[in-house]
Enzyme design. Structure first.
Site, PDB file in Angstrom:
ATOM      1  N   ASN A 159      23.250  34.623 -10.220  1.00  0.00           N
ATOM      2  CA  ASN A 159      23.450  33.397 -11.005  1.00  0.00           C
ATOM      3  C   ASN A 159      24.309  32.458 -10.163  1.00  0.00           C
ATOM      4  OD1 ASN A 159      24.145  31.434 -12.837  1.00  0.00           O
ATOM      5  ND2 ASN A 159      25.325  32.773 -14.189  1.00  0.00           N
ATOM      6  N   SER A 202      32.374  39.713 -12.486  1.00  0.00           N
ATOM      7  CA  SER A 202      33.092  40.143 -11.276  1.00  0.00           C
ATOM      8  C   SER A 202      32.516  41.400 -10.633  1.00  0.00           C
ATOM      9  CB  SER A 202      34.596  40.317 -11.563  1.00  0.00           C
ATOM     10  OG  SER A 202      35.164  39.088 -11.977  1.00  0.00           O
ATOM     11  N   LYS A 246      25.053  29.423 -10.623  1.00  0.00           N
ATOM     12  CA  LYS A 246      25.825  28.446 -11.419  1.00  0.00           C
ATOM     13  C   LYS A 246      25.717  27.039 -10.805  1.00  0.00           C
ATOM     14  CE  LYS A 246      28.652  32.192 -13.108  1.00  0.00           C
ATOM     15  NZ  LYS A 246      29.928  32.646 -13.651  1.00  0.00           N
ATOM     16  N   GLY A 292      34.181  35.681 -13.416  1.00  0.00           N
ATOM     17  CA  GLY A 292      34.863  34.804 -12.467  1.00  0.00           C
ATOM     18  C   GLY A 292      36.355  35.032 -12.377  1.00  0.00           C
ATOM     19  N   HIS A 326      24.275  32.146 -21.628  1.00  0.00           N
ATOM     20  CA  HIS A 326      25.415  32.533 -20.789  1.00  0.00           C
ATOM     21  C   HIS A 326      26.715  32.084 -21.474  1.00  0.00           C
ATOM     22  CE1 HIS A 326      28.237  32.646 -17.470  1.00  0.00           C
ATOM     23  NE2 HIS A 326      27.428  33.528 -16.921  1.00  0.00           N
ATOM     24  N   GLU A 385      28.094  40.672 -20.620  1.00  0.00           N
ATOM     25  CA  GLU A 385      29.083  40.012 -19.768  1.00  0.00           C
ATOM     26  C   GLU A 385      30.357  39.751 -20.553  1.00  0.00           C
ATOM     27  OE1 GLU A 385      27.054  37.937 -16.259  1.00  0.00           O
ATOM     28  OE2 GLU A 385      27.129  36.506 -17.884  1.00  0.00           O
ATOM     29  N   GLU A 435      29.221  30.650 -20.418  1.00  0.00           N
ATOM     30  CA  GLU A 435      29.670  29.299 -20.077  1.00  0.00           C
ATOM     31  C   GLU A 435      28.905  28.253 -20.901  1.00  0.00           C
ATOM     32  OE1 GLU A 435      29.175  29.877 -15.885  1.00  0.00           O
ATOM     33  OE2 GLU A 435      30.885  31.250 -15.936  1.00  0.00           O
TER      34      GLU A 435
HETATM   35  P1  PGA Z   1      30.931  36.473 -11.731  1.00  0.00           P
HETATM   36  O1  PGA Z   1      29.916  35.774 -12.764  1.00  0.00           O
HETATM   37  O2  PGA Z   1      30.167  37.554 -11.022  1.00  0.00           O
HETATM   38  O3  PGA Z   1      31.373  35.358 -10.817  1.00  0.00           O
HETATM   39  O4  PGA Z   1      32.065  37.014 -12.541  1.00  0.00           O
HETATM   40  C1  PGA Z   1      28.989  36.536 -13.490  1.00  0.00           C
HETATM   41  C2  PGA Z   1      28.226  35.628 -14.436  1.00  0.00           C
HETATM   42  O5  PGA Z   1      28.822  34.724 -15.017  1.00  0.00           O
HETATM   43  O6  PGA Z   1      27.001  35.781 -14.620  1.00  0.00           O
END
Ligand code: PGA
Length: 259
Positions: free
Chosen positions: A9, A216, A11, A176, A98, A170, A100
């Protein structure tokens, strides 16, 4: 056997040039390594980069995914992107709900459910994201939060569709932040999601459902996460922007799957 699915992903990152380079780096790093279906890899760049990434991975087994879409075919929805558009540019997958999007764009389960139906109507594999916040985990309500999200996001889907979709667990506090769920914490929630799928759709469907972990995931923790019985790959954010790291995570999935 369920396949492992490792999705990147990206982003709100890359531009046309860097997206092409990143996709080619991943493509080249995978060459000759994963010809079978045991590990599937999907790249999810931002919309404007879908075309260049599609071209970079043409003729390979790598899938192309979008990070979101709107649940209408066309019409007066300025700024939105539809499932037919994603199909026409070569997408096979789409990330939906997601955290976000839930956090910054106020997306709710019913809307995500509508998108999941729309994805299936256009032959896109939805990667539906669920996860609890830190506050919810600390309040001890993780399992009920996940239960409600899964029920509402899957509402009205058939068993046949659920067998083809992907759920990404998640935990919001792990995204993140560099703070990963322990393999045990991940397994506990993944097992609960699979048990719920069994309750709603039967064992056969639950067994076929791919449940990714996201939050992460890095080369140094991927192997332990993928060792868990109900963890079927990962949705990778930060580490998917670095070919070496993303390839190492794919290798961890391949090793676990024995391919
Ligand atoms: P990350 O993001 O690996 O940077 O924690 C995962 C995601 O949001 O899909």
């Amino acid at each position: 056997m369920r396949p492992y699915v490792v999705a990147g992903n990206w982003k709100l990152n890359t531009d046309v040039k860097s997206a092409a380079e990143l996709a080619m780096g991943i493509r080249d790093g995978m060459q000759g390594r994963h010809r079978d279906d045991a590990v599937r890899v999907v790249l999810c760049p931002p919309y404007p980069m879908l075309g260049v990434v599609r071209d970079a991975i043409a003729g390979t087994v790598i899938g192309l995914g979008a990070q979101n879409m709107y649940p209408e075919d066309s019409g007066a929805y300025t700024g939105e992107v539809s499932a037919p558009m994603l199909r026409s540019v070569g997408c096979t997958h789409v990330i939906l709900g997601h955290s976000e999007r839930r956090q910054y764009f106020n997306e709710r389960d019913a809307f995500i459910n509508k998108k999941a139906h729309q994805a299936f109507a256009h032959d896109l594999v939805p990667i539906v994201c669920v996860g609890e916040t830190l506050e919810q985990r600390e309040a001890g309500v993780t399992s009920s939060v996940i239960d409600i999200q899964v029920r509402q996001c899957l509402a009205g889907l058939t068993a046949e569709q659920v067998r083809r979709m992907i759920i990404a667990y998640e935990p919001v506090w792990a995204i993140g932040t560099g703070r990963t769920a322990t393999p045990g914490q991940a397994q506990e929630v993944h097992a609960a999601i699979r048990a719920l799928a069994a309750e709603l759709y039967g064992d056969e469907t639950a067994d076929a459902l791919v449940i990714q972990y996201g939050g992460s995931v890095k080369p140094d923790n991927a192997a332990d996460l993928f060792m868990q019985e109900d963890v079927d790959g990962g949705l990778i954010g930060g580490a998917s922007l670095k070919p070496d790291q993303f390839l190492a995570i794919i290798a961890a999935a391949a090793e676990r799957s024995g391919s």
